[in-house]
Design a protein around this motif. Sequence first.
Motif, PDB file in Angstrom:
ATOM      1  N   PHE A  56      -3.471   2.631   2.515  1.00  0.00           N
ATOM      2  CA  PHE A  56      -2.336   2.612   3.429  1.00  0.00           C
ATOM      3  C   PHE A  56      -2.726   3.201   4.783  1.00  0.00           C
ATOM      4  CE2 PHE A  56       1.620   4.637   5.072  1.00  0.00           C
ATOM      5  CZ  PHE A  56       2.312   3.479   5.337  1.00  0.00           C
ATOM      6  N   ILE A  57      -3.519   4.247   4.773  1.00  0.00           N
ATOM      7  CA  ILE A  57      -3.978   4.845   6.027  1.00  0.00           C
ATOM      8  C   ILE A  57      -4.723   3.814   6.868  1.00  0.00           C
ATOM      9  CG2 ILE A  57      -5.601   6.526   7.001  1.00  0.00           C
ATOM     10  CD1 ILE A  57      -4.862   8.355   4.615  1.00  0.00           C
ATOM     11  N   LEU A 113       5.621  10.298   1.855  1.00  0.00           N
ATOM     12  CA  LEU A 113       4.336  10.668   2.429  1.00  0.00           C
ATOM     13  C   LEU A 113       4.372  12.144   2.814  1.00  0.00           C
ATOM     14  CD1 LEU A 113       3.572   7.681   4.830  1.00  0.00           C
ATOM     15  CD2 LEU A 113       2.593   8.090   2.587  1.00  0.00           C
ATOM     16  N   PRO A 114       3.338  12.913   2.483  1.00  0.00           N
ATOM     17  CA  PRO A 114       3.296  14.316   2.905  1.00  0.00           C
ATOM     18  C   PRO A 114       3.390  14.423   4.424  1.00  0.00           C
ATOM     19  CG  PRO A 114       1.573  13.839   1.300  1.00  0.00           C
ATOM     20  CD  PRO A 114       2.157  12.531   1.696  1.00  0.00           C
ATOM     21  N   GLU A 115       4.065  15.468   4.928  1.00  0.00           N
ATOM     22  CA  GLU A 115       4.263  15.634   6.364  1.00  0.00           C
ATOM     23  C   GLU A 115       2.933  15.688   7.109  1.00  0.00           C
ATOM     24  OE1 GLU A 115       6.858  15.516   8.386  1.00  0.00           O
ATOM     25  OE2 GLU A 115       7.998  14.891   6.617  1.00  0.00           O
ATOM     26  N   GLN A 116       1.939  16.358   6.520  1.00  0.00           N
ATOM     27  CA  GLN A 116       0.638  16.450   7.170  1.00  0.00           C
ATOM     28  C   GLN A 116       0.029  15.065   7.363  1.00  0.00           C
ATOM     29  OE1 GLN A 116      -2.143  19.010   5.173  1.00  0.00           O
ATOM     30  NE2 GLN A 116      -3.834  18.555   6.568  1.00  0.00           N
ATOM     31  N   LEU A 117       0.164  14.216   6.324  1.00  0.00           N
ATOM     32  CA  LEU A 117      -0.367  12.857   6.420  1.00  0.00           C
ATOM     33  C   LEU A 117       0.386  12.069   7.478  1.00  0.00           C
ATOM     34  CD1 LEU A 117      -2.185  10.584   5.451  1.00  0.00           C
ATOM     35  CD2 LEU A 117      -0.586  10.159   3.565  1.00  0.00           C
ATOM     36  N   LEU A 136       4.669   2.734   9.384  1.00  0.00           N
ATOM     37  CA  LEU A 136       5.182   4.072   9.100  1.00  0.00           C
ATOM     38  C   LEU A 136       6.713   4.123   9.108  1.00  0.00           C
ATOM     39  CD1 LEU A 136       2.896   6.651  10.938  1.00  0.00           C
ATOM     40  CD2 LEU A 136       3.424   6.561   8.509  1.00  0.00           C
ATOM     41  N   LYS A 137       7.355   3.146   9.737  1.00  0.00           N
ATOM     42  CA  LYS A 137       8.809   3.168   9.884  1.00  0.00           C
ATOM     43  C   LYS A 137       9.531   3.111   8.541  1.00  0.00           C
ATOM     44  CE  LYS A 137       8.873   1.003  14.476  1.00  0.00           C
ATOM     45  NZ  LYS A 137       9.419   2.185  15.178  1.00  0.00           N
ATOM     46  N   ALA A 138       8.899   2.498   7.543  1.00  0.00           N
ATOM     47  CA  ALA A 138       9.578   2.328   6.256  1.00  0.00           C
ATOM     48  C   ALA A 138       9.001   3.209   5.147  1.00  0.00           C
ATOM     49  CB  ALA A 138       9.509   0.860   5.818  1.00  0.00           C
ATOM     50  N   LYS A 146       0.802  -1.222   0.000  1.00  0.00           N
ATOM     51  CA  LYS A 146       0.000   0.000   0.000  1.00  0.00           C
ATOM     52  C   LYS A 146       0.838   1.278   0.000  1.00  0.00           C
ATOM     53  CE  LYS A 146      -3.940  -2.265   0.446  1.00  0.00           C
ATOM     54  NZ  LYS A 146      -3.479  -3.642   0.632  1.00  0.00           N
ATOM     55  N   ALA A 147       2.158   1.185   0.104  1.00  0.00           N
ATOM     56  CA  ALA A 147       2.972   2.401   0.141  1.00  0.00           C
ATOM     57  C   ALA A 147       4.380   2.120  -0.360  1.00  0.00           C
ATOM     58  CB  ALA A 147       3.036   2.954   1.565  1.00  0.00           C
ATOM     59  N   GLU A 148       5.031   3.169  -0.852  1.00  0.00           N
ATOM     60  CA  GLU A 148       6.431   3.075  -1.244  1.00  0.00           C
ATOM     61  C   GLU A 148       7.280   3.102   0.021  1.00  0.00           C
ATOM     62  OE1 GLU A 148       5.922   5.424  -5.494  1.00  0.00           O
ATOM     63  OE2 GLU A 148       6.468   6.545  -3.682  1.00  0.00           O
ATOM     64  N   CYS A 149       8.267   2.210   0.099  1.00  0.00           N
ATOM     65  CA  CYS A 149       9.065   2.078   1.311  1.00  0.00           C
ATOM     66  C   CYS A 149      10.558   2.100   0.999  1.00  0.00           C
ATOM     67  CB  CYS A 149       8.744   0.767   2.039  1.00  0.00           C
ATOM     68  SG  CYS A 149       7.047   0.651   2.632  1.00  0.00           S
ATOM     69  N   CYS A 150      11.326   2.660   1.930  1.00  0.00           N
ATOM     70  CA  CYS A 150      12.781   2.573   1.888  1.00  0.00           C
ATOM     71  C   CYS A 150      13.195   1.608   2.983  1.00  0.00           C
ATOM     72  CB  CYS A 150      13.422   3.935   2.112  1.00  0.00           C
ATOM     73  SG  CYS A 150      15.230   3.878   2.163  1.00  0.00           S
TER      74      CYS A 150
END
Length: 454
Positions: A427-428, A444-448, A438-440, A366-370
């Motif tokens: 993802f939310i 993501l926009p800072e507000q999100l 959220l660790k990876a 659900k999200a791009e991760c590093c």
Amino acid sequence: MIILFLNCGSSSVKYSVYDWDQKKSLCAGAVERIGIEGSFISQDRNGYPTFELKRNCKDHKDAINLVIETLTDKEHGVIENINVISAVGHRIVHGGKFAKSVIVDDKVVEELRNIADLAPLHNPAHIMGIEAARALLPNVTHVCVMDTAFHQTMPASSYMYALPRKWYTDYQIRRYGFHGSSVLYTSRRAAVLLGKNVDEVNSIVCHIGAGASVTAVKNGQCLDTSMGLTPLEGLVMGTRSGDIDPSICFHMMKKLNMSADEMYTILNKKSGMYALTGDRFADQRDVRKGAANGDELCKLALDVECYRVKKYIGAYMAALGRLDCIVFTAGVGERATNIREMILKGLENFGIMLDEERNNAADTNKAECCISADNSKVKIFVIPTDEEIVGVQDIVALLAGTYDVYTKFRYIFQEKDYRNKLRDAAFIEEVKKRPFLLKAAVNLPEQLKQELKN
């Protein structure tokens, strides 16, 4: 602008509908068991339960007609009528020497027929789908999106085989590569995450699913890729052997009095993970489960698969000279934490440092991760692929007359502020259940981020 996208197999039609103006997917589904007793359609639409309907479909025309009926159905549909469809896209596994997507005409169909024997499991079905869709939607523009197009930038040193020259000149025997739309999308998203222009980035994309490939992308263009004339070459896959000594085929054909067709079936449908696990498991989820429960053959299958990926990464690092990032994508690449760890273990001396905590957090598509450590010289990303948006933008640009080969074309997902709103929303919901994700997550926009942390 509404785009209907089709991916036709020998006994199936997968489809999706995309609203370009709203920049969102409206639905996705498939008709299964075409020409077989028990045909049915299954459709997923955001916010609604999965819709299923059984109806016998004797051929692809019946199947695509069922798709149209479902899309325009008052209760389960997503469009008012077929007249709102601006174009129909057709995913083509083997596009031969087509270097970009093309508007369908009789000459294009004929060319696909000429190369159909290069992908006998795929292209004949694509042609049936094109003909059926053109008959049902004759006044709509049809576009072929070639899965091989991205790899047409390979130099001859990458795509040529050391075989008789006439095989290349007369029969087009060469490396073509596959998963092109996926590699195009993920390599460009990786450049965004690195904060660099595409033509500044060297990446290795590991598209790992039931079918799997590794691609070396140099300055934004394909340098080399593991799949070859067909999707059989390269990595160990669900039922495909990947690289083997060709002499094995001739040796066993003599030993077992086997025909060429029988050998072709074994290499494509009865090898890979399925064979390594003792003719039991083609789905890697089953293999991982077996390995976790102590099954030695399942452990061996994973070891062989991951070692093959690692070898390709090493080879492509040497070919690229400088490596900025490694990208994992597709079903296994996006979701299998332990597979990524097995592949990357031992590469630390090359500046490839995996962060275990981030890797464990990147178990969602659900999200791009590093997932690389802060001191890693090479970034490691998990990027959910989105082949649909590649094809859709090709189609929109073709209709507008602004399209060109990918080296001269800019996609919307190359923009820094590009967001996949449906994926963000999903993802939310995931983070609400598992905050550690959220660790990876990156980009993501800072507000999100703050909203999710709170």
